[in-house]
Design a protein around this motif. Structure first.
Motif, PDB file in Angstrom:
ATOM      1  N   PHE A 201       0.818  -1.219   0.000  1.00  0.00           N
ATOM      2  CA  PHE A 201       0.000   0.000   0.000  1.00  0.00           C
ATOM      3  C   PHE A 201       0.851   1.269   0.000  1.00  0.00           C
ATOM      4  O   PHE A 201       0.311   2.372  -0.015  1.00  0.00           O
ATOM      5  CB  PHE A 201      -0.954  -0.016   1.191  1.00  0.00           C
ATOM      6  CG  PHE A 201      -1.846  -1.222   1.149  1.00  0.00           C
ATOM      7  CD1 PHE A 201      -2.965  -1.233   0.340  1.00  0.00           C
ATOM      8  CD2 PHE A 201      -1.524  -2.363   1.868  1.00  0.00           C
ATOM      9  CE1 PHE A 201      -3.780  -2.353   0.252  1.00  0.00           C
ATOM     10  CE2 PHE A 201      -2.331  -3.492   1.792  1.00  0.00           C
ATOM     11  CZ  PHE A 201      -3.458  -3.492   0.979  1.00  0.00           C
TER      12      PHE A 201
ATOM     13  N   PHE B  64       4.092   3.240  -5.428  1.00  0.00           N
ATOM     14  CA  PHE B  64       3.765   4.577  -5.920  1.00  0.00           C
ATOM     15  C   PHE B  64       4.974   5.488  -6.099  1.00  0.00           C
ATOM     16  O   PHE B  64       4.827   6.698  -6.231  1.00  0.00           O
ATOM     17  CB  PHE B  64       2.731   5.226  -4.986  1.00  0.00           C
ATOM     18  CG  PHE B  64       1.501   4.376  -4.830  1.00  0.00           C
ATOM     19  CD1 PHE B  64       0.558   4.334  -5.853  1.00  0.00           C
ATOM     20  CD2 PHE B  64       1.303   3.584  -3.710  1.00  0.00           C
ATOM     21  CE1 PHE B  64      -0.569   3.529  -5.747  1.00  0.00           C
ATOM     22  CE2 PHE B  64       0.181   2.769  -3.594  1.00  0.00           C
ATOM     23  CZ  PHE B  64      -0.754   2.736  -4.613  1.00  0.00           C
ATOM     24  N   GLY B  65       6.158   4.907  -6.093  1.00  0.00           N
ATOM     25  CA  GLY B  65       7.342   5.732  -6.285  1.00  0.00           C
ATOM     26  C   GLY B  65       7.704   6.552  -5.055  1.00  0.00           C
ATOM     27  O   GLY B  65       8.355   7.598  -5.170  1.00  0.00           O
TER      28      GLY B  65
ATOM     29  N   ALA C 242       9.480  15.398   1.305  1.00  0.00           N
ATOM     30  CA  ALA C 242       8.897  16.487   0.519  1.00  0.00           C
ATOM     31  C   ALA C 242       7.402  16.616   0.801  1.00  0.00           C
ATOM     32  O   ALA C 242       6.870  17.733   0.856  1.00  0.00           O
ATOM     33  CB  ALA C 242       9.138  16.239  -0.970  1.00  0.00           C
ATOM     34  N   LEU C 243       6.722  15.493   0.997  1.00  0.00           N
ATOM     35  CA  LEU C 243       5.294  15.541   1.328  1.00  0.00           C
ATOM     36  C   LEU C 243       5.081  16.273   2.656  1.00  0.00           C
ATOM     37  O   LEU C 243       4.132  17.057   2.804  1.00  0.00           O
ATOM     38  CB  LEU C 243       4.712  14.130   1.397  1.00  0.00           C
ATOM     39  CG  LEU C 243       4.567  13.400   0.055  1.00  0.00           C
ATOM     40  CD1 LEU C 243       4.237  11.928   0.289  1.00  0.00           C
ATOM     41  CD2 LEU C 243       3.483  14.064  -0.800  1.00  0.00           C
TER      42      LEU C 243
ATOM     43  N   ALA D 217       5.820  20.023   2.016  1.00  0.00           N
ATOM     44  CA  ALA D 217       4.751  20.687   1.268  1.00  0.00           C
ATOM     45  C   ALA D 217       3.558  20.994   2.171  1.00  0.00           C
ATOM     46  O   ALA D 217       2.952  22.075   2.102  1.00  0.00           O
ATOM     47  CB  ALA D 217       4.316  19.807   0.100  1.00  0.00           C
TER      48      ALA D 217
ATOM     49  N   LEU E 248       1.176  14.986   8.837  1.00  0.00           N
ATOM     50  CA  LEU E 248       2.543  15.149   8.323  1.00  0.00           C
ATOM     51  C   LEU E 248       3.304  16.315   8.942  1.00  0.00           C
ATOM     52  O   LEU E 248       4.483  16.480   8.668  1.00  0.00           O
ATOM     53  CB  LEU E 248       2.502  15.347   6.800  1.00  0.00           C
ATOM     54  CG  LEU E 248       2.210  14.109   5.950  1.00  0.00           C
ATOM     55  CD1 LEU E 248       2.110  14.493   4.485  1.00  0.00           C
ATOM     56  CD2 LEU E 248       3.285  13.051   6.157  1.00  0.00           C
TER      57      LEU E 248
ATOM     58  N   CYS F  43       1.206  16.809  -1.607  1.00  0.00           N
ATOM     59  CA  CYS F  43       1.679  16.307  -2.899  1.00  0.00           C
ATOM     60  C   CYS F  43       3.056  16.863  -3.203  1.00  0.00           C
ATOM     61  O   CYS F  43       3.459  17.905  -2.685  1.00  0.00           O
ATOM     62  CB  CYS F  43       0.707  16.683  -4.022  1.00  0.00           C
ATOM     63  SG  CYS F  43       0.424  18.450  -4.198  1.00  0.00           S
TER      64      CYS F  43
ATOM     65  N   LEU G  48       3.654  12.276  -6.480  1.00  0.00           N
ATOM     66  CA  LEU G  48       3.463  11.436  -5.298  1.00  0.00           C
ATOM     67  C   LEU G  48       2.591  12.232  -4.338  1.00  0.00           C
ATOM     68  O   LEU G  48       2.822  13.431  -4.156  1.00  0.00           O
ATOM     69  CB  LEU G  48       4.823  11.131  -4.669  1.00  0.00           C
ATOM     70  CG  LEU G  48       4.849  10.372  -3.347  1.00  0.00           C
ATOM     71  CD1 LEU G  48       4.451   8.917  -3.543  1.00  0.00           C
ATOM     72  CD2 LEU G  48       6.248  10.454  -2.721  1.00  0.00           C
ATOM     73  N   ALA G  49       1.592  11.588  -3.749  1.00  0.00           N
ATOM     74  CA  ALA G  49       0.647  12.361  -2.930  1.00  0.00           C
ATOM     75  C   ALA G  49       0.077  11.528  -1.791  1.00  0.00           C
ATOM     76  O   ALA G  49       0.126  10.297  -1.813  1.00  0.00           O
ATOM     77  CB  ALA G  49      -0.501  12.863  -3.806  1.00  0.00           C
ATOM     78  N   TYR G  50      -0.439  12.243  -0.792  1.00  0.00           N
ATOM     79  CA  TYR G  50      -1.396  11.675   0.147  1.00  0.00           C
ATOM     80  C   TYR G  50      -2.761  12.207  -0.243  1.00  0.00           C
ATOM     81  O   TYR G  50      -2.942  13.434  -0.387  1.00  0.00           O
ATOM     82  CB  TYR G  50      -1.098  12.104   1.586  1.00  0.00           C
ATOM     83  CG  TYR G  50      -0.202  11.158   2.343  1.00  0.00           C
ATOM     84  CD1 TYR G  50      -0.726  10.005   2.925  1.00  0.00           C
ATOM     85  CD2 TYR G  50       1.154  11.409   2.479  1.00  0.00           C
ATOM     86  CE1 TYR G  50       0.096   9.134   3.628  1.00  0.00           C
ATOM     87  CE2 TYR G  50       1.977  10.545   3.176  1.00  0.00           C
ATOM     88  CZ  TYR G  50       1.437   9.409   3.751  1.00  0.00           C
ATOM     89  OH  TYR G  50       2.245   8.552   4.443  1.00  0.00           O
TER      90      TYR G  50
ATOM     91  N   THR H 212      -0.384   7.659  -2.754  1.00  0.00           N
ATOM     92  CA  THR H 212      -0.863   7.358  -4.090  1.00  0.00           C
ATOM     93  C   THR H 212      -0.159   8.258  -5.099  1.00  0.00           C
ATOM     94  O   THR H 212       0.785   8.974  -4.759  1.00  0.00           O
ATOM     95  CB  THR H 212      -2.398   7.533  -4.156  1.00  0.00           C
ATOM     96  OG1 THR H 212      -2.876   7.079  -5.416  1.00  0.00           O
ATOM     97  CG2 THR H 212      -2.801   8.981  -3.933  1.00  0.00           C
TER      98      THR H 212
END
Lengths: 391, 139
Positions: free
Chosen positions: A136, A140-141, A149-150, A153, A254, B73, B91-93, B104
């Protein structure tokens, strides 16, 4: 009955950071052995004195069991706790507790890795393919920079943090690294150079990322009785805290780390507050890691980290809160892709007055070291230590 | 690595197990099914046969809406290995309307236009083995 505490019961007698950053001519066990010898020599002890050994996912084979045999250790206590790059701070907590309980006299903690010249090692991604979350997350890379980074951001979205503010963290680290002859990167960089370096994963640039280095490090903790028998001035462990944070069944947040809990635990045990701290070693896998961690530890308000690190606040010796005076993971060293060990080493150097002269914090009495293992974007082990020059 | 899927991204096959087979079987049919706790109503992600909130092992699968919003993202521009040729990709949540936030990709659009808060809809990207990967496209 007073509350049970480890405060002051265990002391860091020996520290060692491997000077190598490219070690193609050594095996992983050899590097473990070199750093063990270095830390024990620093303490004035030998392998024969060690009765407890701690290692994490970087140790090959059966982990601590394999390394105990390779090193020729005679042990009555062993601990393989694995939380990624923060594991070595968790080991300090566990060693301090075992010493306080009278079960351990001399504890050895080692880290070694060869991500530059020998691949990911036993702690690499192959280990995680059997995890229940694997299908899961791994399709997705997701990458290490991508995950951070997520977090960056989202922090920018919620709090208005800017790339220029993140860059200030790298600038401070590079300013310190110029004085470290062993640092992997010794050039001082500017905010402009950071934000104009190639984007790896928005909003993180190449210079927001830590270095990849071979090497390792080791720590030796001892009881008060052993410390009293040594020539070395020993550094008491005053407070410790660990916290695990994960995706909570899909409700991940996050912008916070496990430091929101590990920090208060460590401060409470030490009986101090963030305002009392003279120097901090903050895990700096990426610039954003430092900004979020400083907020969560209470050095500034939530969301104020970007503003807090601006204008040289982290630069030694004169900044408001000098950090990572060895150059940190961003410039100096990130052995085995695990930066927790070197965080403790530099904090002890500061408390001993043995940091590089240009970045030695005057009258450094209290230091904090913080480790972040795993990933801010999924699951992490956070560990905080408060260390003192004396009790 | 096998050929890229319909959106130009790798489609590595998942490893279904006893707890997740139903999820993957549904994706093969273009449906998003999630487990909901019979005791406390918590919708659990990643799928498993226990509620991480209350500890119950009694959960019931239901068909979710497939609607959500981007929680965070990043456009990944440099990445080693099998994803290198797919860059730049998003790439994201995504936060599902049912609550969970999941890792995802946002596909079927210009990566530079994806932003936090954007409404998205599930799309199913078949893998060579049959199960499909849960990705999202702007709603």
């Amino acid at each position: 009955m007073p509350p049970v505490t480890i405060r002051g019961k265990a002391l860091i007698a020996g520290v060692y950071e491997h000077p190598g950053r490219d070690l193609p001519d050594r095996t992983l066990p050899q590097i473990h052995a070199e750093v063990a010898a270095g830390a024990l020599a620093d303490a004035g002890l030998t392998l024969a004195d060690v009765d407890a050994y701690y290692s994490a996912g970087d140790a090959p084979g059966f982990g601590a069991l394999s390394m105990a045999e390779y090193l020729g250790l005679d042990l009555t206590y062993i601990d393989d706790t694995e939380t990624g790059g923060s594991a070595y701070l968790v080991h300090v907590q566990h060693a301090a507790a075992a010493i306080a309980a009278g079960q351990v006299k001399v504890a050895l903690i080692t880290l070694a890795g060869k991500p530059r010249t020998g691949g990911a090692g036993p702690g690499g991604s192959a280990r995680f393919s059997s995890a229940p979350e694997a299908s899961f997350e791994n399709q997705f890379g997701m990458s290490v920079p991508g995950g951070y980074a997520l977090a960056a951001a989202r922090h920018m979205h919620e709090f208005g943090t800017t790339s220029e503010q993140l860059a200030e963290v790298k600038v401070a680290a590079s300013t310190h690294a110029q004085h470290n002859p062993h640092a992997f990167l010794r050039d001082v960089v500017t905010v402009e150079e950071v934000v104009s370096s190639p984007v790896i994963s928005d909003p993180l640039h190449r210079l927001d990322c830590c270095v990849i280095t071979d090497g390792g490090g080791a720590l030796v903790l001892v009881s008060e009785a052993v410390a009293a028998s040594l020539d070395r001035h020993c550094t008491p462990v005053l407070g410790t805290g660990t916290s695990i944070k994960h995706t909570s069944g899909g409700r991940i947040d996050l912008t916070h780390t496990g430091a929101t809990r590990s920090g208060p635990l460590a401060f409470a045990e030490a009986g101090v507050t963030p305002a009392d701290i003279d120097y901090v070693s903050i895990y700096d896998s990426f610039t954003i890691t430092v900004v979020i961690t400083l907020e969560d530890l209470g050095f500034c308000g939530k969301g104020d980290g970007g503003r807090f690190v601006s204008d040289g606040a982290l630069q030694a010796p004169g900044g408001v809160l000098p950090f990572n005076t060895d150059g940190g993971g961003l410039c100096n060293n990130h052995p085995a892709n695990r930066g927790g060990m070197t965080k403790v080493v530099e904090a002890v150097r500061q408390l001993r007055g043995e940091a590089n002269a240009a970045v030695q914090v005057p009258d450094c009495e209290l230091a904090l070291a913080h480790g972040t293992g795993g990933s801010l974007a999924t699951r992490m082990g956070s560990a905080t230590l408060v260390l003192g020059r004396s009790l | 690595m096998s050929e890229p899927g319909q959106f130009g991204l790798p489609v590595p096959p998942p490893n279904p197990n006893l707890e997740t087979q139903r999820f993957w079987d549904a994706t093969a049919e273009g449906r998003l099914e999630l487990p909901r706790c019979d005791s406390c109503g918590h919708v659990v992600w990643y799928p498993r046969q226990r509620c991480d909130r209350c500890g119950s092992t009694s959960l019931t699968w239901f068909e979710a809406s497939g609607r959500g919003t981007v929680y965070s993202c990043t456009v990944t521009r440099r990445i080693p290995g099998s994803w290198r040729k797919a860059a730049p990709f998003v790439l994201a949540y995504v936060e599902l309307d049912e609550g969970p936030r999941l890792v995802t990709n946002i596909v079927g659009c210009d990566p530079e236009t994806v932003h936090i808060g954007q409404a998205v809809q599930a799309v199913f990207d078949p893998t060579p083995d049959g199960p499909a990967l849960l990705r999202f496209t702007p709603a």
